[in-house]
Design an enzyme around this catalytic site. Sequence first.
Site, PDB file in Angstrom:
ATOM      1  N   VAL A 325       0.989  -1.078   0.077  1.00  0.00           N
ATOM      2  CA  VAL A 325       0.077  -0.053  -0.040  1.00  0.00           C
ATOM      3  C   VAL A 325       0.874   1.192  -0.204  1.00  0.00           C
ATOM      4  O   VAL A 325       0.574   2.250  -0.582  1.00  0.00           O
ATOM      5  CB  VAL A 325      -1.119  -0.117   1.186  1.00  0.00           C
ATOM      6  CG1 VAL A 325      -0.441   0.017   2.596  1.00  0.00           C
ATOM      7  CG2 VAL A 325      -1.860   1.189   0.839  1.00  0.00           C
ATOM      8  N   ASP A 402      -7.763  -1.424   4.542  1.00  0.00           N
ATOM      9  CA  ASP A 402      -8.034  -2.422   5.748  1.00  0.00           C
ATOM     10  C   ASP A 402      -6.843  -3.274   6.235  1.00  0.00           C
ATOM     11  O   ASP A 402      -6.164  -3.588   5.371  1.00  0.00           O
ATOM     12  CB  ASP A 402      -9.439  -3.115   5.442  1.00  0.00           C
ATOM     13  CG  ASP A 402      -8.959  -4.461   4.470  1.00  0.00           C
ATOM     14  OD1 ASP A 402      -8.627  -5.425   4.870  1.00  0.00           O
ATOM     15  OD2 ASP A 402      -9.106  -4.073   3.286  1.00  0.00           O
ATOM     16  N   GLY A 544      -5.785  -6.457  -0.424  1.00  0.00           N
ATOM     17  CA  GLY A 544      -6.573  -5.600   0.604  1.00  0.00           C
ATOM     18  C   GLY A 544      -5.630  -4.303   1.060  1.00  0.00           C
ATOM     19  O   GLY A 544      -5.215  -3.869  -0.098  1.00  0.00           O
ATOM     20  N   GLU A 545      -5.584  -3.920   2.083  1.00  0.00           N
ATOM     21  CA  GLU A 545      -4.609  -2.679   2.554  1.00  0.00           C
ATOM     22  C   GLU A 545      -5.257  -1.342   1.858  1.00  0.00           C
ATOM     23  O   GLU A 545      -4.653  -0.347   2.097  1.00  0.00           O
ATOM     24  CB  GLU A 545      -3.296  -2.934   2.115  1.00  0.00           C
ATOM     25  CG  GLU A 545      -2.659  -4.115   2.787  1.00  0.00           C
ATOM     26  CD  GLU A 545      -1.232  -4.145   2.190  1.00  0.00           C
ATOM     27  OE1 GLU A 545      -0.546  -3.298   1.652  1.00  0.00           O
ATOM     28  OE2 GLU A 545      -0.602  -5.131   2.730  1.00  0.00           O
ATOM     29  N   GLY A 546      -6.030  -1.438   0.691  1.00  0.00           N
ATOM     30  CA  GLY A 546      -6.322  -0.383   0.047  1.00  0.00           C
ATOM     31  C   GLY A 546      -5.585  -0.402  -1.350  1.00  0.00           C
ATOM     32  O   GLY A 546      -5.829   0.667  -2.263  1.00  0.00           O
TER      33      GLY A 546
END
Length: 578
Positions: A325, A402, A544-546
């Site tokens: 990210v 997230d 995830g993570e953005g």
Amino acid sequence: MPDEHRYPDEQREAVYRVIAERRDVRQGFRPDPVPADVLGRVLAAAHQAPSVGFSQPWDFIVITDRSRREQIAALARRHRDEFAAGLPGARARAFDRLKIESILDTPVNIVVTCDRTRGGRHTLGRHVQPQTADFSSVLAVANLWLAARAEGLGVGWVSFFDERELAAQLRLPAHLEVIAYLCLGYVTGFAPEPELATAGWARRRPVSWAVHAEEFGRRGLPGEEPVDPIADVIAAIAPPDAAAMTAAQGRQDRMTKPRGSLGMLEEVSVRLAGLAASCPAPLPEPACVAIFAADHGVHAQGVTPWPQEVTAQMVANFLAGGAVVNAFAAQVGAEVTVVDVGVAAALDPVPGLLPRKIAPGTADFTQGPAMTREQATAALTVGLEIARDLAAAGNRCLVTGDMGIANTTASAALICAFTGADPAEATGRGTGIDAVTYARKVDVVCRGLELHRPDPADPVGVLTAFGGFEHAALAGFILGAAALRVPVILDGVISGAAALAASALAPDVTAACFAGHRSVEPGHAIALSRLGLTPLVDLGLRLGEGTGALLALPLVQSAARALRDVATFDSAGVTEKQ
Ligand SMILES: Cc1cc2nc3c(=O)[nH]c(=O)nc-3n(C[C@H](O)[C@H](O)[C@H](O)COP(=O)(O)O)c2cc1C
């Protein structure tokens, strides 16, 4: 009469006027000298400030010598450059246009110091709170600033200094601290609003957000009903503006390109215009990704091979700048903020981490509700306040992120609860699990649904049943962005599940949502189709993570820029096809 000591109206108005019209001034200083008597009045006003134990810890060093100011300006310039080098793309460009000091443009500079030892050890009040000495000197600054405004003098506070370097430059005795470096001079005018607001760098928070009744969190102005932040945000979410959308579509059709040739990006630009209620919409930059991190009690059911500690370890990695990210955010010029809404470990305070822990992880939803209703409401509120704060800090595009080991299990349960999907279809392999673990994960989701029998008409109840704290906070974050008409780019399945909760609370929220990508997780496609959102990118990501949302950020920005900048057939004199 309780108000017998009140000033006459005109004088009272003058007090409020000087408070409202005081400005931090950086532009438009005039070279005229400041007469000694004027400067004397302003310094005497500063000297009347309140101080802890009446210790009067301040001193004022008045600097006019040009060569000394040149040396000090060089110190500030170096720190300005260092700060600029650490800013993400759009922020760096905006910062480049800002003036942050007027050391050489003003005839007088004043350094306000603090002597934390003045008055000896029995100074009333300072014995428990040593910092009250500094506060006292700050109040002297405030007095000075207001008196200067009344005299028609502009003041600019410069804090781009390493305090020790500045102290050495000023040959300050070791027991003195620098509190403020102020640049004073007559000006061509006073701006009606803070320059940083006019430049779009930051916005003023409404006073109602800052006032709490009796306890922190019970917001509301005196004499008004306490504010319910969730209800307020829901009430503020409106459908997109139809006129702006029509104007945007009309402009797309007149732009120097074949009609429809920008495909989905045309729709993105039209939706941005509808959201902003203006055509063209402002460019969605600067952007900030908020990574909401939390742990999950359902981890105990063996739904993932990753240990729970990885959540906290990855948070540390985000903050150290070492995760995917961070790489993507750096590439697309976005800022990264990490929010601890429920990590099951104590996290050290570091810049970039917002500590908003509701609890150290949720409970196991196969045994009972993942959280209490109060916790769900608190997490929703955290999310919407972070959206507000990031928007107030000048961000014009928010990106969801997230982190939470086991959060694809909670997401699958949420998606089933909101859409009625079959757990076998909505549950995915998350980070990658074997057949046995996968079967167990589906069973866990089934058991959770069986136990809670969720009612999709009660979105807070659904969040309470399955969690996690990051889902609830993300739902609040999405609602908060929509209420401010700021676009929010959704990442994968976790954001998708959170967006279902948000749209169950306020159906018009989807007007602010842009689906960044389609995750490999099967539940994500189910969520997106329920939300009526088409993903911008489909690269088989499941991190995830953005990360997926960040990849879509330049697409959303390009769509907005094209609508704003591309010439039309009439303006460019290009012949349209027959
Ligand atoms: C403690 C403090 C430090 C500040 N440091 C700087 C600074 O280094 N450079 C700058 O341009 N403005 C600085 N400012 C000014 C703020 O940016 C300014 O007060 C704020 O934007 C609000 O605008 P206003 O003062 O016009 O209401 C500082 C203000 C304070 C209170």
